[in-house]
Design a protein around this motif. Sequence first.
Motif, mmCIF file in Angstrom:
data_model
loop_
_atom_site.group_PDB
_atom_site.id
_atom_site.type_symbol
_atom_site.label_atom_id
_atom_site.label_comp_id
_atom_site.label_asym_id
_atom_site.label_seq_id
_atom_site.Cartn_x
_atom_site.Cartn_y
_atom_site.Cartn_z
ATOM 1 N N GLY A 3 0.820 -1.127 -0.056
ATOM 2 C CA GLY A 3 0.055 0.071 0.114
ATOM 3 C C GLY A 3 0.752 1.257 -0.124
ATOM 4 N N GLY A 4 0.299 2.379 -0.326
ATOM 5 C CA GLY A 4 0.609 3.684 -0.301
ATOM 6 C C GLY A 4 1.538 4.064 -1.481
ATOM 7 N N LYS A 5 1.411 3.177 -2.289
ATOM 8 C CA LYS A 5 2.233 3.495 -3.702
ATOM 9 C C LYS A 5 1.513 3.859 -4.962
ATOM 10 N N CYS A 6 0.046 3.391 -5.202
ATOM 11 C CA CYS A 6 -0.533 3.734 -6.197
ATOM 12 C C CYS A 6 -1.324 5.217 -6.306
ATOM 13 N N ARG A 7 -1.468 5.706 -4.910
ATOM 14 C CA ARG A 7 -2.076 7.003 -4.842
ATOM 15 C C ARG A 7 -3.564 6.904 -5.270
ATOM 16 N N VAL A 37 -4.404 10.572 -11.327
ATOM 17 C CA VAL A 37 -3.617 9.235 -11.009
ATOM 18 C C VAL A 37 -4.049 7.984 -12.125
#
Lengths: 449, 366
Positions: free
Chosen positions: B51-55, B104
């Motif tokens: 988690g936290g990466k694709c935004r 995104v």
Amino acid sequence: MSVKLLLDKANIEGIRYYDAWRKNGGYAAVEKALKMTPEAIVDEVKKSGLRGRGGAGFPTGLKWSFIAKPEGVPRHLVCNADESEPGTFKDRYLMEFLPHLLIEGLIISSFALGSNVTYIYIRGEYAWIPDILEQAIAEAKAAGWLGRNILGTGFDCEIYVQRGAGAYICGEETALIESLEGKRGNPRIKPPFPAIKGVWDRPTVVNNVETLTAVVPIINMGGEEYAKIGVGKSTGTKLISACGNINKPGVYEIDMTISVEEFIYSDEYCGGIANGKRLKACIPGGSSVPILPANLLLKTAKGETRMMNYESLSDGGFATGSMLGSGGFIVFDEDQCVVRHTLTLARFYRHESCGQCSPCREGTGWMEKILKNIEFGKGKLSDIDLLWDIQRRIEGNTICPLGDAAAWPVAAAIRHFRDEFEWHVLNPQESQVRNYGLAHYADERNVVA
Amino acid sequence: MAEGTPLFKVTIDGRTVEVPAGTTILQAARKIGGEVTPPAMCYYSKLQGSGGKCRTCLVEVSKGSDKDPRPMPKLVASCRTTVMDGMEVKNVTSEKVLDARAGVVEFLLINHPLDCPVCDQAGECHLQDLSYEHGKADTRYEFQRRVFEKHSLGPYIQLHMTRCILCYRCVYTADQLTNKRQHGILDRGDHAEIATYIEKSLENDFIGNVIDVCPVGALTDRTFRFKNRVWFLKPMNAHRECPNCCGKVTLWNRGDEVFRVTARKDEWGEIEDLPDGKTAWICNECRFEKKKTSDWVIEGPREINRHSVISQGHYVNAVVPNETFPEVMGREPRIKLQIHDVSEVNEPDRNISLIEGPAHSDDFKD
């Protein structure tokens, strides 16, 4: 003549070595500090108002007081010597010529934070500097300033030098920690912050080289004395690495009370624009801070003289101001092309993006391609708006500040130099053979009679 | 949940839920369900550290907590931000969030090949869902897309790196399910790729799970490659006695033929938990080798909760409108083509029953 706290001994012969350093008053600060309590040192640093010199300008004393102190868990201090911001080379100067100043600062800070194992993470491109540092560490150890039971106080401290592999992103503190642990240098997702979980999940403080060296004069002269230098919240001295189209590029120590104009034109510092050209623009704090045209650089939007300190340079926010950042002062003369410069930076950030989060990974590559089109005469007017839209959607939406750092230069270039971009698009042939020049960015002093 | 964990009240898009301390905003939103839940491309609740990466799950925190009601200055990744008591979160009610999310989606799609018509993941692809919900129909990207060579990672797994969105889920899966991870991310930035470095096959009994966790068609099942579209297959719950894994799977049948075997996925596209709380990862033998109905004990059809194409045609809980067209629009529906305007056939006043024998075109002419 301004105050010199860090570079005052730089010109003494042999100062790189222990004997000369010790003879000229070196390690006096360690002797003084180890007689104090760690809390007292943190207090002195708080009183001094020292702000992080790596770019963000966060108060160091406050950062130190955040470190978690669970029972039985070791704490670490990491010195961030991964100075990879284009235009910044002040830490290199410090480490190369005054290695013992850094070692001294590291011993005091380690004592204040309770770090028995301290690391210097140095960028891979500084291939020759680790040897200098390691020699300095060996000399300090032989003289009893490092190792077990320093000066009989019962404090143990070891300093290790770790080389990076040449990635810009490893200057971000959590990526630096990952890289230090031997992993891929991807920034961690915060929280938890390094002060709670850093190197090997232990509480860690990561500080810039210049910040740690500044601790030495703070201990020597006392925090309150140090705070008297400078102005407002910009206390002490700051190293500025000046480069670009100036007569005297180099590292200068300033006390933050001089104006930008004086810094560029006085013979004590940059010595004016090279070859008698006129000033067009300047990046005052390393490549990622917004570029400012000459008129906004020398005077703020309110008409006040812009000074070389944290507050004055950021006056007007990003609309009409910039940042002191890491002190990488890049000056552009009238022959420089802002579009080409922005492309160069976009290419850099595209190359250095770690690829973890999507806005930065994809957005930096996209911006570079659009800028390349504009620079080489294939752009469209709508591309400028598209660039603006892309940078807007990168900024603030990424894991680490690299996304912001990639977005700000593009935003500022479009904000202040939009007509130059448009000229590039509308004159694709002409823009290949000549530059846009100064236009109206010029300050009055630039106008040739 | 440990005993005595305090319950925190969190409001997401005006709907309040009580969750134990330490829950992330995304998990709280999933508890409410519906459109309150932010989409997640890289977060996988069964994988630690993901988690936290694709935004895509960015949300706006308009009130930090009861103690400290200041809003958070930036949008935060809801999958990695834990809730505070009295927190107020805006997801689809925030313009800022929708704008960032559209950004995104655009970023994720600029280098995606959009080869859905030939992609095995189509129909159960999270990126498809995300683009339908938050994307735009056209693209502003005018450059050549990033292209990688296809690689076969052994006999079972096909890597199609061009489709990858670098969510790192497969990396975490290999880290947490296998003894030694054999693949990882090479390079950085937009030229980063999932690779085995020196071309190798991935060999581990549980490595097949990377296919299930992959949100896009980057890692696909070679035994199912180009065999069928997922929405033509009928998912069935089945189990077998497996010495390696739980043996509880979903079979994807057409008639009696088993086309593929996957783990059982919940409504968020994540592998379900077993009653004992462990995740129902399945082994390579169950996934790739047991392709006969006789290998399995069939439990019954499986309901797919995902809103993607697979569930089309099932019409479970479909809402049938009660209103009629004139009620809503205030007029009769307009028919674009009135047959009588363009043809003499089917004259309205001719009585067809009076025509003797099979009708002939002559009958319609006077």
